[in-house]
Design an enzyme around this catalytic site. Structure first.
Site, PDB file in Angstrom:
ATOM      1  CB  CYS A   5      -5.121   7.937  -1.165  1.00 11.25           C
ATOM      2  SG  CYS A   5      -5.334   7.077  -2.686  1.00 11.25           S
ATOM      3  CG  HIS A  19      -9.265   6.626   4.946  1.00 17.17           C
ATOM      4  ND1 HIS A  19      -8.497   6.167   3.901  1.00 17.17           N
ATOM      5  CD2 HIS A  19      -8.701   6.141   6.076  1.00 17.17           C
ATOM      6  CE1 HIS A  19      -7.504   5.428   4.395  1.00 17.17           C
ATOM      7  NE2 HIS A  19      -7.606   5.393   5.705  1.00 17.17           N
ATOM      8  CG  ASP A  32      -2.115  -0.943   1.037  1.00 16.53           C
ATOM      9  OD1 ASP A  32      -2.882  -0.727   0.079  1.00 16.53           O
ATOM     10  OD2 ASP A  32      -2.259  -1.899   1.821  1.00 16.53           O
ATOM     11  NE  ARG A  35      -7.435   0.345   7.408  1.00 16.39           N
ATOM     12  CZ  ARG A  35      -6.980   0.389   6.163  1.00 16.39           C
ATOM     13  NH1 ARG A  35      -6.239   1.401   5.779  1.00 16.39           N
ATOM     14  NH2 ARG A  35      -7.274  -0.568   5.311  1.00 16.39           N
ATOM     15  NE  ARG A  69      -1.220   1.840   3.975  1.00 23.60           N
ATOM     16  CZ  ARG A  69      -1.764   2.914   3.414  1.00 23.60           C
ATOM     17  NH1 ARG A  69      -3.073   3.061   3.416  1.00 23.60           N
ATOM     18  NH2 ARG A  69      -1.011   3.843   2.842  1.00 23.60           N
TER      19      ARG A  69
HETATM   20  C1  CIR Z   1      -5.720   0.677   2.354  1.00 30.27           C
HETATM   21  O1  CIR Z   1      -6.682  -0.061   2.553  1.00 30.27           O
HETATM   22  O2  CIR Z   1      -5.070   1.160   3.276  1.00 30.27           O
HETATM   23  C2  CIR Z   1      -5.312   0.964   0.917  1.00 30.27           C
HETATM   24  N1  CIR Z   1      -5.564  -0.189   0.108  1.00 30.27           N
HETATM   25  C3  CIR Z   1      -6.042   2.159   0.359  1.00 30.27           C
HETATM   26  C4  CIR Z   1      -5.707   3.433   1.065  1.00 30.27           C
HETATM   27  C5  CIR Z   1      -6.391   4.616   0.479  1.00 30.27           C
HETATM   28  N2  CIR Z   1      -6.012   5.774   1.188  1.00 30.27           N
HETATM   29  C6  CIR Z   1      -6.644   6.923   1.117  1.00 30.27           C
HETATM   30  O3  CIR Z   1      -7.645   7.051   0.452  1.00 30.27           O
HETATM   31  N3  CIR Z   1      -6.179   7.915   1.843  1.00 30.27           N
END
Ligand code: CIR
Length: 255
Positions: A247, A160, A60, A130, A85
């Site tokens: 992101c 998010h 990620d 998260r 992560r």
């Molecule tokens: C996750 O699940 O952490 C990643 N696959 C996607 C993160 C996306 N982040 C964001 O929109 N800030």
């Protein structure tokens, strides 16, 4: 100078975290192309791209937004809610160190940058799967003395806060009412996404133009009708990784 920190799409991206979307194969070559076009779009909007050292084995790591919150006065290095992560943050701290004093979110706090939306001196933080209460409390402890007000916001049904709401012009937000209530946002103009495009609320405001995904033409039209300049790009592959346009970068002023 406006810097956009980005990070390469890792070859391991097909093992990325997924929460609300089913797994579909991500075409790595196409993901790389779309990411490059994303960087070019940011350049065309006035950003200088700075790439953080790649992390090929962290699936990620392209979603760099989640690893830090960069304000004019400070950068807060997060502690991502997904354990897989957590190794992403140290290189981002190294990249931000020359520009900002750094603060760290410590255990047991968790916080993802995707949950943090700044509008003026108000910092809205999604209480998501998260980002936990301890992480939000630590953020408030760090930012309150700098004049910011931290406002926790419940989010439901999406990853998010910024999946559900983003700022698209000064004093104007774009949001999905199914995922977030805007009662805490007070006196802002509100634009609802087209309900057939639930992921469309994730838009990235850069120098008065909004970067959006080309997958959501109806919501794009709603923005254009309000006179908001829009730049659309394809993000099909990163969307399969549950990522949107915010992101893949951390944007901040330097110098
Ligand atoms: C996750 O699940 O952490 C990643 N696959 C996607 C993160 C996306 N982040 C964001 O929109 N800030």
């Amino acid at each position: 100078m406006l810097i956009a920190l980005t990070r390469a799409v890792p070859p391991s991206i097909n093992r990325c975290e997924l929460t609300h979307v089913g797994r579909e194969p991500i075409d790595l070559a196409l993901a790389l192309t779309q990411h490059e076009r994303y960087e070019r779009a940011l350049q065309s909007l006035g950003c200088t791209i700075q790439r953080v050292a790649p992390e090929p084995d962290l699936p990620d790591s392209v979603f760099v937004e989640d690893t830090a919150i960069v304000l004019d006065e400070i950068a807060v290095i997060t502690r991502p809610g997904a354990e897989s992560r957590r190794g992403e943050t140290s290189a981002v701290g190294d990249a931000l160190g020359p520009y900002r004093d750094l603060a760290l979110i410590e255990p047991p706090g968790t916080l993802d940058g995707g949950d943090v939306l700044r509008i003026g001196s108000r910092i809205y933080v999604g209480r998501s799967r998260r980002s936990n209460d301890d992480g939000i409390r630590q953020l408030e402890h760090t930012l309150k003395p700098l004049g910011y007000t931290v406002v926790p916001v419940p989010v439901n049904g999406c990853l998010h806060l910024k999946s559900a709401i983003t700022q698209v012009a000064s004093g104007t937000v774009l949001f999905n009412p199914a995922w977030v209530s805007t009662t805490m946002f007070g006196d802002v103009d509100r634009i609802e996404i087209d309900p057939r495009e639930p992921f469309a609320a994730n838009a990235l405001l850069v120098n008065e133009t909004v970067l959006v995904s080309s997958a959501y033409p109806r919501t794009r039209e709603l923005l254009e009708r309000r006179g908001i300049p829009v730049h659309a790009i394809e993000t099909t592959e990163l969307a399969k990784g549950e990522g949107g346009v915010t992101c893949c970068s951390l944007i901040f002023h330097a110098g």
